[in-house]
Design an enzyme around this catalytic site. Structure first.
Site, PDB file in Angstrom:
ATOM      1  N   HIS A 211      -2.928 -14.137  58.309  1.00 34.85           N
ATOM      2  CA  HIS A 211      -2.747 -15.096  59.391  1.00 34.85           C
ATOM      3  C   HIS A 211      -2.106 -16.343  58.762  1.00 34.85           C
ATOM      4  CE1 HIS A 211      -5.473 -12.567  61.620  1.00 34.85           C
ATOM      5  NE2 HIS A 211      -5.571 -13.402  62.642  1.00 34.85           N
ATOM      6  N   GLU A 214      -0.314 -20.205  62.473  1.00 31.79           N
ATOM      7  CA  GLU A 214      -0.912 -20.206  63.820  1.00 31.79           C
ATOM      8  C   GLU A 214      -1.158 -21.683  64.160  1.00 31.79           C
ATOM      9  OE1 GLU A 214      -4.826 -18.457  63.922  1.00 31.79           O
ATOM     10  OE2 GLU A 214      -4.904 -18.345  66.106  1.00 31.79           O
ATOM     11  N   ASP A 292      -5.180 -10.013  69.787  1.00 31.83           N
ATOM     12  CA  ASP A 292      -6.009 -10.878  68.940  1.00 31.83           C
ATOM     13  C   ASP A 292      -7.507 -10.683  69.215  1.00 31.83           C
ATOM     14  OD1 ASP A 292      -6.317 -12.633  66.848  1.00 31.83           O
ATOM     15  OD2 ASP A 292      -5.678 -14.428  67.925  1.00 31.83           O
TER      16      ASP A 292
HETATM   17  N1  ADE Z   1     -10.406 -14.562  63.706  1.00 32.96           N
HETATM   18  C1  ADE Z   1     -10.403 -13.991  64.905  1.00 32.96           C
HETATM   19  N2  ADE Z   1      -9.367 -14.433  65.628  1.00 32.96           N
HETATM   20  C2  ADE Z   1      -8.680 -15.302  64.853  1.00 32.96           C
HETATM   21  C3  ADE Z   1      -7.508 -16.083  65.026  1.00 32.96           C
HETATM   22  N3  ADE Z   1      -6.814 -16.078  66.155  1.00 32.96           N
HETATM   23  N4  ADE Z   1      -7.125 -16.872  64.012  1.00 32.96           N
HETATM   24  C4  ADE Z   1      -7.816 -16.901  62.875  1.00 32.96           C
HETATM   25  N5  ADE Z   1      -8.912 -16.190  62.670  1.00 32.96           N
HETATM   26  C5  ADE Z   1      -9.345 -15.383  63.646  1.00 32.96           C
HETATM   27 ZN    ZN Z   2      -6.000 -12.932  64.656  1.00 31.22          ZN
END
Ligand code: ADE
Ligand code: ZN
Length: 348
Positions: A211, A214, A292
């Site tokens: 990730h 974001e 997600d």
């Molecule tokens: N864990 C679960 N969903 C997440 C997200 N969108 N961003 C980071 N960690 C997560």
């Molecule tokens: Zn995620």
């Protein structure tokens, strides 16, 4: 236009035609956290079975607490919910309840994240988690021909030492896990914090994802691709702030797993119309659409496609490109990829 015609905001062509169009497209899901598929009804059933008292007295009151303003405000609720998952049967029930509905969305393949540290820190054994999940994955394969892979995520708010310990624990289940990632609170926890654990994981044959971008800045995406050597970036929507980074992602053919409803619910974009997915696609990036944490964000994969298509006027061709990307960007072997792309081609 996307097979939908808008006139002063009024849809002339019915949304449900677009819904059916999206439903019929074979697709893969590459970014879904199994703990994020825990619907309140199942959470209450598991709480009762395990004698756990939840913070909220009813399903409705729990659902009404699902109001988030950023990633951390969601994570607090999400981690609280996972406390009901204790036995192998719980992990099986959770996974099965996700899978049994997904084939109806025409998902042919799913790459599913799990967060072992949330559970092992409560005394659940690593094998209990993986055995429960994989038992359901096998049933999904048998019953629905639904292919799947499992990706273990390290919680980035914890130390690299803790991630390394988890990686060593995972070795007994090595054949059941295809890859590793990082998730949880992004800001202040850059990918470079996990350079050593990724190096070791790659040496063990795990495929790396992370990730990044974001909530975090483009520098975190640079770190994910340069230091962690990731093959996909989860989210990555903030790459657009850095032209050079966009060029690099295109050059290295690194796909982004985008989760539109998540991005809105967590305040990454103010509204669906402001989402940058179409810009990312137009830049030439390999974009996929995913759910997600669907139990928390108000929709599974087809709802994510639908909301994006409506808000950004995606054309049928654009929707097809995004769906096809999901197979190309997957960790399936080439032969299986080709087989699924053939199914996709026949269906469209
Ligand atoms: N864990 C679960 N969903 C997440 C997200 N969108 N961003 C980071 N960690 C997560
Ligand atoms: Zn995620």
């Amino acid at each position: 236009m996307a097979g939908i015609v808008k006139n002063d905001g009024i849809l002339i062509m019915h949304n449900n035609q677009l819904e059916i169009f999206i439903q019929k497209i074979p697709k893969a899901e590459l970014h879904v956290h199994i703990e994020g598929t825990l619907e309140p009804e199942l959470m209450f059933r598991l709480a009762e079975r395990n004698g756990i008292k939840l913070k909220y007295p009813s399903v409705d009151e729990l659902r009404s607490a699902y109001k988030f303003h950023n990633l951390q405000s969601f994570l607090d609720v999400y981690y609280e919910g996972t406390k009901v998952l204790i036995t192998e049967q719980d992990f099986y029930d959770l996974t099965w309840s996700y899978l049994k509905k997904r084939h109806l969305e025409n998902i042919l393949h799913a790459e599913i994240f799990f967060d072992p540290q949330i559970h092992t820190s409560r005394g659940v054994k690593f094998e209990t988690i993986v055995n429960g999940i994989t038992r359901a994955l096998h049933k999904g394969e048998e019953r629905f021909n639904l292919s799947s892979k499992l990706i273990m995520c390290f919680l980035r708010h914890l130390s690299e030492k803790s991630a390394l310990k988890t990686l060593e624990e995972s070795i007994s289940c090595r054949d059941k896990i295809i890859g590793i990632g990082i998730d949880s609170a992004e800001l202040g926890n850059p990918p470079s914090k996990f350079t050593e654990v990724f190096k070791r994981a790659i040496s063990l044959g795990y495929l790396p994802v992370a990730h990044a971008g974001e909530e975090g800045p483009p520098e975190y995406i640079w770190e994910a691709i340069d230091k962690l050597k990731v093959l996909r970036v989860d989210h990555g929507v903030r790459c657009l702030e850095d032209k050079l980074l966009v060029k690099e992602l295109i050059k290295r053919k690194i796909p982004l797993t985008i989760c539109p409803l998540s991005n809105i619910k967590l305040g990454v974009f103010k509204s669906m119309k402001e989402h940058n997915l179409k810009k990312l696609l137009n830049e030439g990036l390999i974009i996929t659409i995913n759910s997600d944490d669907p139990a928390y964000f108000g929709g599974y994969i087809n709802e994510n496609f639908l909301e994006m298509a409506l808000a950004l006027d995606l054309s049928k061709e654009e929707i097809h490109i995004i769906a096809k990307n999901s197979f190309e960007a997957s960790f399936l072997e080439q032969k299986q990829k080709n087989k699924m792309i053939d199914i996709f081609r026949a269906a469209i």
